[in-house]
Write a protein that holds these residues in place. Structure first.
Motif, short mmCIF file in Angstrom:
data_model
loop_
_atom_site.label_atom_id
_atom_site.label_comp_id
_atom_site.label_asym_id
_atom_site.label_seq_id
_atom_site.Cartn_x
_atom_site.Cartn_y
_atom_site.Cartn_z
N UNK A 13 55.28 93.51 61.97
CA UNK A 13 54.17 94.42 62.26
C UNK A 13 52.88 94.03 61.55
N UNK A 14 52.96 93.35 60.42
CA UNK A 14 51.77 92.86 59.73
C UNK A 14 51.98 91.36 59.54
N UNK A 15 51.39 90.56 60.44
CA UNK A 15 51.64 89.11 60.39
C UNK A 15 50.91 88.42 59.24
N UNK A 16 51.30 87.21 59.01
CA UNK A 16 50.57 86.34 58.09
C UNK A 16 49.13 86.27 58.61
N UNK A 17 48.17 86.26 57.72
CA UNK A 17 46.76 86.20 58.10
C UNK A 17 46.06 85.11 57.33
N UNK A 18 44.94 84.65 57.89
CA UNK A 18 44.17 83.59 57.28
C UNK A 18 42.74 84.07 57.09
N UNK A 90 45.11 68.39 57.14
CA UNK A 90 45.37 69.55 56.28
C UNK A 90 45.34 70.84 57.09
N UNK A 91 44.39 70.93 58.01
CA UNK A 91 44.32 72.10 58.89
C UNK A 91 45.60 72.22 59.70
N UNK A 92 46.10 71.10 60.21
CA UNK A 92 47.36 71.11 60.97
C UNK A 92 48.53 71.53 60.10
N UNK A 93 48.56 71.07 58.85
CA UNK A 93 49.64 71.45 57.94
C UNK A 93 49.61 72.96 57.67
N UNK A 94 48.42 73.51 57.51
CA UNK A 94 48.29 74.96 57.28
C UNK A 94 48.75 75.72 58.52
N UNK A 95 48.29 75.29 59.69
CA UNK A 95 48.67 75.96 60.93
C UNK A 95 50.19 75.92 61.13
N UNK A 99 52.57 79.20 61.16
CA UNK A 99 53.38 79.43 62.36
C UNK A 99 54.86 79.58 62.01
N UNK A 100 55.29 78.92 60.93
CA UNK A 100 56.69 79.01 60.48
C UNK A 100 56.95 80.27 59.66
N UNK A 101 55.89 81.02 59.33
CA UNK A 101 56.06 82.27 58.60
C UNK A 101 55.16 82.41 57.38
N UNK A 102 54.69 81.28 56.84
CA UNK A 102 53.76 81.32 55.72
C UNK A 102 54.39 81.75 54.41
N UNK A 103 53.55 82.19 53.46
CA UNK A 103 54.02 82.52 52.11
C UNK A 103 55.17 83.53 52.11
N UNK A 104 56.20 83.20 51.33
CA UNK A 104 57.34 84.10 51.18
C UNK A 104 58.38 83.98 52.28
#
Length: 126
Positions: A13-18, A90-95, A99-104
């Motif tokens: 319900x609250x996705x990873x954000x950038x 680096x931008x691709x690595x962050x994306x 997309x895989x779920x991010x921090x945590x």
């Protein structure tokens, strides 16, 4: 898609954000060789993006902050500050990480350790 949807199939319900800094240094011609519009658009393909005014770490331009999803926060994750993100790889690595779920949720790719930094504490408004 509804508000907050990013097309990743995540039911969080609250996705990873950038957050991308785009003010006096970040996102400006001062940082050469980066197409800031393309960078922001690419990140928006992975997660919701908020464009911020100056984050007060100009020596790290371009600054990107990856905020954990609700599930990531529940797992104890905190926002990850990335600086000197001036390379399309680096931008691709962050994306990919977001997309895989991010921090945590997903382990941070080791290559992003080169960009991670601890921001200085901000003074409270008086």
């Amino acid at each position: 898609m509804g508000r907050g949807s990013v097309g990743t199939g995540s039911a969080d319900p609250v996705p990873c954000r950038i957050v991308v800094c785009r003010d006096c240094c970040c996102g400006s011609p001062k940082v050469t060789g980066v197409d800031h519009t393309v960078q922001t658009a690419r990140l928006r393909e992975a997660a919701p993006v908020r464009v911020s005014a100056c984050l007060d770490v100009c020596d790290q331009a371009n600054v990107i902050v990856v905020q954990p999803s609700a599930a990531g926060r529940a797992a104890g994750a905190r926002p990850v500050w990335l600086g000197l993100v001036n390379d399309p790889a680096a931008t691709e690595d962050i994306a990919a990480w977001v997309s895989a779920g991010g921090p945590g949720i997903a382990p941070r790719p080791e290559i992003l350790d080169l960009y991670a930094f601890t921001p200085p504490r901000r003074r409270a408004a008086s």
